[in-house]
Design a protein around this motif. Sequence first.
Motif, mmCIF file in Angstrom:
data_model
loop_
_atom_site.group_PDB
_atom_site.id
_atom_site.type_symbol
_atom_site.label_atom_id
_atom_site.label_comp_id
_atom_site.label_asym_id
_atom_site.label_seq_id
_atom_site.Cartn_x
_atom_site.Cartn_y
_atom_site.Cartn_z
ATOM 1 N N ALA A 48 0.875 -0.996 0.135
ATOM 2 C CA ALA A 48 0.149 0.021 -0.122
ATOM 3 C C ALA A 48 0.927 1.325 -0.126
ATOM 4 C CB ALA A 48 -0.870 -0.108 1.113
ATOM 5 N N LEU A 49 2.016 1.093 0.877
ATOM 6 C CA LEU A 49 2.915 2.425 0.819
ATOM 7 C C LEU A 49 3.366 2.610 -0.496
ATOM 8 C CD1 LEU A 49 4.459 1.972 4.367
ATOM 9 C CD2 LEU A 49 2.678 3.683 3.840
ATOM 10 N N ALA A 50 3.850 1.483 -1.169
ATOM 11 C CA ALA A 50 4.348 1.619 -2.596
ATOM 12 C C ALA A 50 3.538 2.005 -3.447
ATOM 13 C CB ALA A 50 5.062 0.318 -2.842
ATOM 14 N N ALA A 51 2.181 1.839 -3.342
ATOM 15 C CA ALA A 51 1.316 2.329 -4.112
ATOM 16 C C ALA A 51 1.104 3.812 -3.869
ATOM 17 C CB ALA A 51 -0.146 1.520 -4.174
ATOM 18 N N GLY A 52 1.271 4.547 -2.914
ATOM 19 C CA GLY A 52 1.303 5.775 -2.556
ATOM 20 C C GLY A 52 0.084 6.093 -1.717
ATOM 21 N N ARG A 108 9.697 -1.596 12.351
ATOM 22 C CA ARG A 108 10.746 -0.617 12.262
ATOM 23 C C ARG A 108 10.770 -0.309 10.719
ATOM 24 N NH1 ARG A 108 14.384 -2.794 15.004
ATOM 25 N NH2 ARG A 108 13.996 -1.698 16.881
ATOM 26 N N GLU A 109 10.698 -1.304 10.040
ATOM 27 C CA GLU A 109 11.046 -1.158 8.628
ATOM 28 C C GLU A 109 10.062 -0.452 8.037
ATOM 29 O OE1 GLU A 109 13.587 -5.509 7.777
ATOM 30 O OE2 GLU A 109 11.361 -5.135 7.180
ATOM 31 N N LEU A 110 8.744 -0.721 8.264
ATOM 32 C CA LEU A 110 7.630 -0.090 7.778
ATOM 33 C C LEU A 110 7.458 1.265 8.095
ATOM 34 C CD1 LEU A 110 5.019 -3.026 7.473
ATOM 35 C CD2 LEU A 110 6.357 -2.045 5.865
ATOM 36 N N ILE A 111 7.633 1.514 9.373
ATOM 37 C CA ILE A 111 7.670 2.973 9.856
ATOM 38 C C ILE A 111 8.606 3.836 9.082
ATOM 39 C CG2 ILE A 111 8.282 4.441 11.704
ATOM 40 C CD1 ILE A 111 7.005 2.343 13.706
ATOM 41 N N ALA A 112 9.710 3.374 8.939
ATOM 42 C CA ALA A 112 10.911 4.047 8.003
ATOM 43 C C ALA A 112 10.170 4.172 6.578
ATOM 44 C CB ALA A 112 12.328 3.361 8.116
ATOM 45 N N ALA A 113 9.788 3.314 6.201
ATOM 46 C CA ALA A 113 9.201 3.441 4.671
ATOM 47 C C ALA A 113 7.888 4.262 4.545
ATOM 48 C CB ALA A 113 8.730 2.034 4.275
ATOM 49 N N ALA A 114 7.136 4.441 5.532
ATOM 50 C CA ALA A 114 6.168 5.319 5.443
ATOM 51 C C ALA A 114 6.628 6.827 5.572
ATOM 52 C CB ALA A 114 5.167 5.194 6.560
ATOM 53 N N ARG A 115 7.672 7.099 6.689
ATOM 54 C CA ARG A 115 8.441 8.294 6.720
ATOM 55 C C ARG A 115 9.105 8.750 5.478
ATOM 56 N NH1 ARG A 115 11.058 7.187 12.566
ATOM 57 N NH2 ARG A 115 9.098 7.433 13.992
ATOM 58 N N ALA A 116 9.792 7.757 4.757
ATOM 59 C CA ALA A 116 10.551 8.165 3.597
ATOM 60 C C ALA A 116 9.448 8.628 2.539
ATOM 61 C CB ALA A 116 11.345 7.171 3.333
ATOM 62 N N LEU A 122 1.173 6.397 8.462
ATOM 63 C CA LEU A 122 0.801 5.019 8.667
ATOM 64 C C LEU A 122 0.722 4.885 10.150
ATOM 65 C CD1 LEU A 122 1.127 1.814 8.251
ATOM 66 C CD2 LEU A 122 3.797 2.191 8.963
ATOM 67 N N MET A 123 -0.453 4.322 10.637
ATOM 68 C CA MET A 123 -1.216 4.449 11.743
ATOM 69 C C MET A 123 -1.505 3.268 12.246
ATOM 70 S SD MET A 123 -4.245 7.287 12.830
ATOM 71 C CE MET A 123 -5.069 6.938 14.567
ATOM 72 N N GLU A 124 -1.356 2.877 13.633
ATOM 73 C CA GLU A 124 -1.825 1.569 14.258
ATOM 74 C C GLU A 124 -3.079 1.751 14.705
ATOM 75 O OE1 GLU A 124 0.367 -1.940 16.651
ATOM 76 O OE2 GLU A 124 0.270 0.025 17.453
ATOM 77 N N ALA A 144 -4.421 13.545 10.162
ATOM 78 C CA ALA A 144 -3.015 13.611 9.954
ATOM 79 C C ALA A 144 -2.594 13.535 8.591
ATOM 80 C CB ALA A 144 -2.468 12.150 10.712
ATOM 81 N N VAL A 145 -3.612 12.850 7.599
ATOM 82 C CA VAL A 145 -3.298 12.909 6.023
ATOM 83 C C VAL A 145 -3.583 14.277 5.799
ATOM 84 C CG1 VAL A 145 -4.297 12.200 3.991
ATOM 85 C CG2 VAL A 145 -4.075 10.673 6.046
ATOM 86 N N ARG A 146 -4.735 14.994 5.938
ATOM 87 C CA ARG A 146 -4.661 16.532 5.675
ATOM 88 C C ARG A 146 -3.880 17.334 5.902
ATOM 89 N NH1 ARG A 146 -9.831 15.583 7.688
ATOM 90 N NH2 ARG A 146 -11.510 14.959 5.955
ATOM 91 N N SER A 147 -3.173 17.354 7.147
ATOM 92 C CA SER A 147 -2.355 18.151 7.664
ATOM 93 C C SER A 147 -0.934 17.933 7.133
ATOM 94 C CB SER A 147 -2.348 18.013 9.231
ATOM 95 O OG SER A 147 -1.648 16.850 9.676
ATOM 96 N N GLY A 148 -0.522 16.799 6.715
ATOM 97 C CA GLY A 148 0.773 16.262 6.246
ATOM 98 C C GLY A 148 1.571 16.096 7.470
ATOM 99 N N ARG A 149 1.006 16.145 8.720
ATOM 100 C CA ARG A 149 2.004 15.768 10.019
ATOM 101 C C ARG A 149 2.120 14.417 10.121
ATOM 102 N NH1 ARG A 149 -0.640 20.382 11.618
ATOM 103 N NH2 ARG A 149 -2.159 19.327 13.126
ATOM 104 N N LEU A 150 3.124 13.770 9.623
ATOM 105 C CA LEU A 150 3.365 12.283 9.943
ATOM 106 C C LEU A 150 3.564 11.935 11.563
ATOM 107 C CD1 LEU A 150 5.747 11.656 7.219
ATOM 108 C CD2 LEU A 150 3.214 11.593 7.187
ATOM 109 N N PRO A 151 2.692 10.898 11.973
ATOM 110 C CA PRO A 151 2.892 10.440 13.554
ATOM 111 C C PRO A 151 4.291 9.908 13.374
ATOM 112 C CG PRO A 151 1.536 8.895 12.069
ATOM 113 C CD PRO A 151 1.817 10.176 11.256
ATOM 114 N N ASP A 152 4.871 9.980 14.745
ATOM 115 C CA ASP A 152 6.258 9.706 14.711
ATOM 116 C C ASP A 152 6.554 8.275 15.105
ATOM 117 O OD1 ASP A 152 5.745 9.139 17.581
ATOM 118 O OD2 ASP A 152 6.587 11.294 18.102
ATOM 119 N N ASN A 153 5.200 7.439 15.633
ATOM 120 C CA ASN A 153 5.311 5.992 15.738
ATOM 121 C C ASN A 153 6.306 5.496 16.779
ATOM 122 O OD1 ASN A 153 2.813 5.288 14.271
ATOM 123 N ND2 ASN A 153 3.927 5.689 12.483
#
Length: 323
Positions: free
Chosen positions: A85-89, A106-114, A119-121, A292-301
């Motif tokens: 899903a992240l790869a699909a944007g 850890r890998e997926l949190i880093a991928a979402a940030r990049a 990405l929210m649990e 979070a999506v609208r604001s563009g402020r990513l959760p630190d997770n």
Amino acid sequence: MAPLRIGIMGCASIAVRKVLPAMASLPGTAIAAIASRDAGKAAEIARAHGCRAIEGYSALLDLDDVDAVYLPLPNAEHAGWIDRALAAGKHVLAEKPLTTSASRTRELIAAARAAGLVLMENVMFLHHSQHVAVRKLLADGAIGELRAFHAAFAVPPRPPGDIRHRADLGGGALLDTGVYPVRAAMTFLGSEVDVVAAVLTRRHGHPVESAGQALLCTADGVSASATFGIDHAYRSSYELWGSEGRLVLDHAFTPPAGHVPVLRLERRSGAEEIALPPDDQVANTLAAFAAAVRSGRLPDNDDVLRQAVLVDDIRTRAKRYAS
């Protein structure tokens, strides 16, 4: 502002019973499509919500009019589909636990940030106002200095074929119900609690643990016990025990929207029950995700990752029993 268009990846019970009705009622979210491996099931649920039915999860990720996905799949399937899903944007709201291991989390949190994606649990109890009231009483010294925290979340047994009993799908009490008391301990004691000891028990020939308990502790000696199970009478509660009193909350983790929370405050002078206003933690969680999506402020997770580390530690340190 246009609502966040969310595609539903799977027709799990929690999606149908709780998340879809809340999503449909919020002005900030819209159900764009419902996907299932079973085309008939997707069509049935999509009709109820006036949206498209999609056969297969990959096809959902190909849709341009889906901004985000909600993922209520079995635990072991989270990581792969979050990655895709992240790869699909797409932004992702995934049921807890985010994955079945700290390393993959850890890998997926880093991928979402990049990728600049949210990405929210979906640990919904964190978004209920009753816990804000508990924290305020604690901060105001209502029970003195905190000495210990006890939490329990357990549910009655499911049929033998239920995904909770399947090791290949990431079943077992630790990932299903154990996450709740562990995250609650982090909420009140701080994220740097450590696992001191743990027990996992497998009952009735199940291939996964059906019960467990973990002892956690802070660096300055405040302890927490987290009890969990999937073969029990229902219980959902926690208590904070201080130098001068005790706070107890029932229906702590999965209260329905109309539930009136009641905090029990016990001190030497006596006990009182404090009624709190009802709150809808499902709607609050969805609103937080959309914001979070609208604001563009990513959760630190950071707490999501720390929770995953603690769950791994419980699994590693646990003494195992069978009955």
